[in-house]
Design a protein around this motif. Structure first.
Motif, PDB file in Angstrom:
ATOM      1  N   UNK A   1      -5.750  -7.258   4.362  1.00  9.92           N
ATOM      2  CA  UNK A   1      -6.313  -6.945   3.059  1.00  9.92           C
ATOM      3  C   UNK A   1      -5.255  -6.411   2.095  1.00  9.92           C
ATOM      4  N   UNK A   2      -4.271  -5.701   2.659  1.00  7.40           N
ATOM      5  CA  UNK A   2      -3.193  -5.181   1.816  1.00  7.40           C
ATOM      6  C   UNK A   2      -2.385  -6.332   1.220  1.00  7.40           C
ATOM      7  N   UNK A   3      -2.150  -7.362   2.020  1.00 10.46           N
ATOM      8  CA  UNK A   3      -1.382  -8.516   1.528  1.00 10.46           C
ATOM      9  C   UNK A   3      -2.183  -9.253   0.452  1.00 10.46           C
ATOM     10  N   UNK A   4      -3.483  -9.412   0.690  1.00 10.04           N
ATOM     11  CA  UNK A   4      -4.342 -10.068  -0.309  1.00 10.04           C
ATOM     12  C   UNK A   4      -4.293  -9.310  -1.634  1.00 10.04           C
ATOM     13  N   UNK A   5      -4.397  -8.011  -1.527  1.00 10.51           N
ATOM     14  CA  UNK A   5      -4.360  -7.137  -2.691  1.00 10.51           C
ATOM     15  C   UNK A   5      -3.038  -7.306  -3.455  1.00 10.51           C
ATOM     16  N   UNK A   6      -1.944  -7.336  -2.699  1.00 13.29           N
ATOM     17  CA  UNK A   6      -0.624  -7.478  -3.325  1.00 13.29           C
ATOM     18  C   UNK A   6      -0.529  -8.808  -4.056  1.00 13.29           C
ATOM     19  N   UNK A   7      -1.103  -9.861  -3.450  1.00 16.59           N
ATOM     20  CA  UNK A   7      -1.074 -11.171  -4.085  1.00 16.59           C
ATOM     21  C   UNK A   7      -1.906 -11.182  -5.356  1.00 16.59           C
ATOM     22  N   UNK A   8      -3.096 -10.622  -5.250  1.00 17.03           N
ATOM     23  CA  UNK A   8      -4.039 -10.650  -6.363  1.00 17.03           C
ATOM     24  C   UNK A   8      -3.514  -9.871  -7.564  1.00 17.03           C
ATOM     25  N   UNK A   9      -2.901  -8.716  -7.301  1.00  9.78           N
ATOM     26  CA  UNK A   9      -2.455  -7.865  -8.406  1.00  9.78           C
ATOM     27  C   UNK A   9      -0.950  -7.916  -8.632  1.00  9.78           C
ATOM     28  N   UNK A  10      -0.296  -8.911  -7.961  1.00  9.94           N
ATOM     29  CA  UNK A  10       1.129  -9.082  -8.190  1.00  9.94           C
ATOM     30  C   UNK A  10       1.960  -7.834  -7.944  1.00  9.94           C
ATOM     31  N   UNK A  11       1.692  -7.145  -6.868  1.00  6.03           N
ATOM     32  CA  UNK A  11       2.452  -5.938  -6.531  1.00  6.03           C
ATOM     33  C   UNK A  11       3.682  -6.340  -5.716  1.00  6.03           C
ATOM     34  N   UNK A  12       4.870  -6.006  -6.189  1.00  7.02           N
ATOM     35  CA  UNK A  12       6.055  -6.264  -5.366  1.00  7.02           C
ATOM     36  C   UNK A  12       5.974  -5.391  -4.104  1.00  7.02           C
ATOM     37  N   UNK A  13       6.020  -6.063  -2.954  1.00  3.72           N
ATOM     38  CA  UNK A  13       5.747  -5.387  -1.689  1.00  3.72           C
ATOM     39  C   UNK A  13       6.939  -5.572  -0.773  1.00  3.72           C
ATOM     40  N   UNK A  14       7.406  -4.489  -0.173  1.00  5.66           N
ATOM     41  CA  UNK A  14       8.561  -4.598   0.722  1.00  5.66           C
ATOM     42  C   UNK A  14       8.249  -3.896   2.029  1.00  5.66           C
ATOM     43  N   UNK A  15       8.530  -4.570   3.145  1.00  4.52           N
ATOM     44  CA  UNK A  15       8.363  -3.970   4.470  1.00  4.52           C
ATOM     45  C   UNK A  15       9.723  -3.544   4.956  1.00  4.52           C
ATOM     46  N   UNK A  16       9.887  -2.294   5.337  1.00  2.95           N
ATOM     47  CA  UNK A  16      11.192  -1.853   5.810  1.00  2.95           C
ATOM     48  C   UNK A  16      11.083  -0.740   6.845  1.00  2.95           C
ATOM     49  N   UNK A  17      12.184  -0.487   7.538  1.00  2.00           N
ATOM     50  CA  UNK A  17      12.169   0.474   8.636  1.00  2.00           C
ATOM     51  C   UNK A  17      12.295   1.898   8.120  1.00  2.00           C
ATOM     52  N   UNK A  18      11.519   2.799   8.717  1.00  2.00           N
ATOM     53  CA  UNK A  18      11.689   4.203   8.338  1.00  2.00           C
ATOM     54  C   UNK A  18      12.776   4.841   9.195  1.00  2.00           C
ATOM     55  N   UNK A  19      13.279   4.107  10.181  1.00  2.00           N
ATOM     56  CA  UNK A  19      14.244   4.684  11.116  1.00  2.00           C
ATOM     57  C   UNK A  19      15.689   4.365  10.758  1.00  2.00           C
ATOM     58  N   UNK A  20      15.899   3.217  10.097  1.00  2.05           N
ATOM     59  CA  UNK A  20      17.272   2.881   9.700  1.00  2.05           C
ATOM     60  C   UNK A  20      17.257   2.285   8.300  1.00  2.05           C
ATOM     61  N   UNK A  21      18.363   2.465   7.571  1.00  2.00           N
ATOM     62  CA  UNK A  21      18.426   1.916   6.213  1.00  2.00           C
ATOM     63  C   UNK A  21      18.638   0.412   6.274  1.00  2.00           C
ATOM     64  N   UNK A  22      18.046  -0.297   5.349  1.00  2.00           N
ATOM     65  CA  UNK A  22      18.219  -1.750   5.293  1.00  2.00           C
ATOM     66  C   UNK A  22      17.297  -2.309   4.226  1.00  2.00           C
TER      67      UNK A  22
END
Ligand code: ASP
Ligand code: MG
Length: 433
Positions: free
Chosen positions: A233-254
């Motif tokens: 549902x989060x992905x659908x929401x991001x698509x519908x409202x054009x939210x730039x979405x990034x998945x990243x690690x909280x343990x290492x920078x990248x």
């Protein structure tokens, strides 16, 4: 949904550096799974504040906590009301939100924590699977303008009567994306225990690699095929409202993986296939020799759907003479026994015949990629690769950006690795053809 105050984000300063931006940062259960982890999250948030950015943080419950609470409930009442379940499980997120605010205070960062209801997340009354209806952002905006970090308990909201509701398992992702949409944030960052979205599961294919970007549509396919990186549902929401979405690690920078609308991706070098999903959690049922007359498919599947069992793939074959068909479909393994009984006890007598076969040892392997829309021959190449490995295909289904095959469960990992390599997804190989 629009914030009351006009808000300028992402302007450039005189030195050309990206200046103040608004980030919504969501931290999952493992990222706040201990006191040490919560302190580390506070350090990370502080770094963003020190750079001049505004930050709204959304937190999950500490890992394992939601399950622990559900288990407590089951020891007391095996049919708790959904309203009480929401009262119960929403507490996990409340704990982490206050602890994180305290950790930020220790670092001299101004911060205030809020429950979903306090921060104006209004939902319908469908307890345990509520949908967000609107978000009043005025209070958050005021805090941000005051220089505060706003920490929000994820996964929850409040209905029109003031009852606490929750958004379904994994729902903190949706809180994050919805807040980012309502606040028109520059980016919604989902911090988790993996450093991005991979071409396939690295535990099965050591040559899997992180994707720098993926389209919303591909991410939706991967999520519905069982990838647990993000709540659907989060992905659908991001698509519908054009939210730039990034998945990243909280343990290492990248840089993580950016989930983008397809138009933005089009200019990039587009691979044929973006990812390979697989699952062995389905089982297959076949009714042989059922009469080939109108209404048969509905007679077979109707009683199953009435029991709320979800059917995934369906194939129907007509016998050479044309009077009989074979009907095959898949369900979750956990629904196999019940589905078999329904077919045996209700469907076969209603049809006046048919022979039942079942197979629990199957796997579904799927290629996903928007690139296949403009390329013929992906399916034939997939079939050739599987044939070369002596893998028999039992069922096939396709959509515009996905091809799934059902094969023997024992050959699943072999199939994934062979396809990963053949479609140029292996680490250090050149993508595409
Ligand atoms: N704590 C909730 C769950 O485990 C929500 C979340 O973590 O997103 O499903
Ligand atoms: Mg999650």
């Amino acid at each position: 949904m629009a914030p009351a105050l006009f808000f300028i984000h992402a302007w450039e300063n005189h030195h050309g550096q990206a200046a103040m931006a608004l980030y919504v940062q969501k931290f999952g259960g493992t990222s706040v799974g201990s006191v040490e982890r919560i302190k580390a999250v506070a350090e990370k948030v502080k770094r963003f504040r020190d750079e001049g950015h505004q930050v709204v943080v959304v937190v999950s419950a500490m890992s394992g906590e939601t399950n622990r609470l559900i288990d407590l409930a089951s020891q007391i009442n095996d049919e708790p009301t959904p309203r009480e379940m929401d009262m119960l499980v929403s507490t996990g997120e409340q704990v982490t939100s206050s602890l994180l605010a305290m950790a930020l205070h220790k670092l001299d960062v101004a911060a205030t924590s809020y429950t979903g209801g306090q921060v104006g997340i209004q939902t319908d009354s469908a307890h345990t699977k509520a949908r967000i209806q609107r978000i009043e952002t005025d209070d958050i905006q005021e805090d941000l303008d005051d220089g505060q970090v706003v920490v929000v308990a994820g996964f929850q909201g409040v209905d029109d009567e003031g009852n606490i509701t929750t958004l379904g398992r994994g729902g903190s992702d949706t809180t994050g994306v919805a807040l980012a949409a309502a606040l028109k944030a520059d980016e919604c960052q989902i911090y988790t225990d993996v450093d991005g979205v991979y071409t396939t599961d690295p535990r099965v294919c050591s040559k899997a690699q992180r994707l720098s970007s993926i389209t919303v549509e591909e991410m939706l396919e991967l999520a519905s095929l069982g990838s647990k990186v993000l709540q659907i549902r989060a992905v659908e929401f991001a698509g519908k409202y054009n939210v730039p979405l990034r998945v990243l690690s909280s343990f290492e920078d990248g840089p993580g993986t950016l989930i983008v609308a397809e138009e933005e991706e089009a200019s990039m070098e587009e691979p044929l296939i973006s990812g390979i999903a697989f699952t062995s959690s389905e089982a297959k049922l076949t009714l042989l020799n059922t009469p080939d007359v109108p209404g048969v498919a509905s007679k077979i599947l109707g009683p199953i759907a009435d029991t709320n069992i979800e059917i995934d793939m369906i194939v129907q074959n007509v016998a050479p003479a044309g009077d009989y068909t074979d009907f095959t479909f898949t369900v979750a393994k956990s629904d196999f026994t019940q589905t078999r009984s329904i077919l045996q006890d209700q469907v076969i007598p209603a049809l006046g015949g048919g022979e039942l076969r079942g197979d629990e040892n199957i796997a579904k392997v799927s290629l996903v990629g928007v690139g296949m829309r403009s390329h013929a021959g992906v399916a034939s190449k997939m079939f050739r690769v599987l044939a070369d490995e002596n893998i028999n295909i039992r069922m096939v289904s396709t959509s515009e950006i996905k091809i799934s095959v059902v094969i023997d469960e024992k050959q699943m990992e072999l199939a994934v690795r062979a396809l990963h390599s053949a479609f140029g997804l292996d680490k250090d190989s050149i993508q595409g053809e």
